[in-house]
Design an enzyme around this catalytic site. Sequence first.
Site, PDB file in Angstrom:
ATOM      1  N   LYS A 212      13.842  23.351  80.969  1.00 30.79           N
ATOM      2  CA  LYS A 212      13.716  21.893  81.017  1.00 30.79           C
ATOM      3  C   LYS A 212      13.616  21.416  82.462  1.00 30.79           C
ATOM      4  O   LYS A 212      12.800  20.538  82.787  1.00 30.79           O
ATOM      5  CB  LYS A 212      14.905  21.232  80.305  1.00 30.79           C
TER       6      LYS A 212
ATOM      7  N   CYS B 188      19.711  20.468  80.886  1.00 29.65           N
ATOM      8  CA  CYS B 188      20.847  20.749  79.993  1.00 29.65           C
ATOM      9  C   CYS B 188      20.343  21.131  78.614  1.00 29.65           C
ATOM     10  O   CYS B 188      19.289  20.676  78.168  1.00 29.65           O
ATOM     11  CB  CYS B 188      21.718  19.508  79.811  1.00 29.65           C
ATOM     12  N   ASP B 189      21.136  21.917  77.934  1.00 34.12           N
ATOM     13  CA  ASP B 189      20.868  22.187  76.526  1.00 34.12           C
ATOM     14  C   ASP B 189      22.194  22.513  75.844  1.00 34.12           C
ATOM     15  O   ASP B 189      23.131  22.987  76.491  1.00 34.12           O
ATOM     16  CB  ASP B 189      19.893  23.352  76.354  1.00 34.12           C
ATOM     17  N   GLN B 190      22.258  22.227  74.566  1.00 30.84           N
ATOM     18  CA  GLN B 190      23.495  22.488  73.827  1.00 30.84           C
ATOM     19  C   GLN B 190      23.173  22.920  72.406  1.00 30.84           C
ATOM     20  O   GLN B 190      22.227  22.437  71.789  1.00 30.84           O
ATOM     21  CB  GLN B 190      24.368  21.234  73.781  1.00 30.84           C
TER      22      GLN B 190
ATOM     23  N   GLY C 112      24.486  24.674  78.131  1.00 30.02           N
ATOM     24  CA  GLY C 112      23.856  25.259  79.308  1.00 30.02           C
ATOM     25  C   GLY C 112      23.513  24.181  80.306  1.00 30.02           C
ATOM     26  O   GLY C 112      23.141  23.065  79.931  1.00 30.02           O
TER      27      GLY C 112
END
Length: 196
Positions: free
Chosen positions: A56, A72-74, A109
Amino acid sequence: MSKNLMTLVLASSSKPRKSLMNRLQVPYVSFSPDIDESAKPNETTQDLVVRLAREKAQAVAAQFPNALIIGCDQTAECEGVQLNKPHHFDKAMEQLKSVSGKKVQFITGLCVLNTHTGNLQQHMEITDTYFKILNELQIEKYLHAEQPYECCGSIKSEGLGIALVEKIISNDPTSLVGMPMIALVKMLTNEGFIIL
């Protein structure tokens, strides 16, 4: 380097993440990346969120040549089953029924990419969230009130979703909302961007 010399870019259009960024009281730009978020074969959940956070940030790098880009990632897991965004009521109902009385791990992340130097920092945070035993009426009432259909695991812990939870174990409570802010401040500081 003075914090005013680099642009901060949040590679996300997420309202909860923008709300977290606003806590820092610094100017930033929000720019939504367009990437394929599919998991790769045999990719662990932890590897997935770190890779997607990085991708991203990289996806918007070309637009910002002198910036610190935050990706960010979740995702979440319960008993080895990945819980993604439900997108609609029925799936959210199914998810919350399945986690009733159980521990869910929210895995977040984070990446900070310095587009001037090319330096890239990555971080991963796990938040153990223990759900109360929930009945169908409670779940329905919650879903109608909050409509968390774009939230990983069907819960907005920063809102009414906190009423579904027995306890949370985390090094960084903001991680559950979608971005570990303690780690982010440290990563920004490493790049010479001083918050305080």
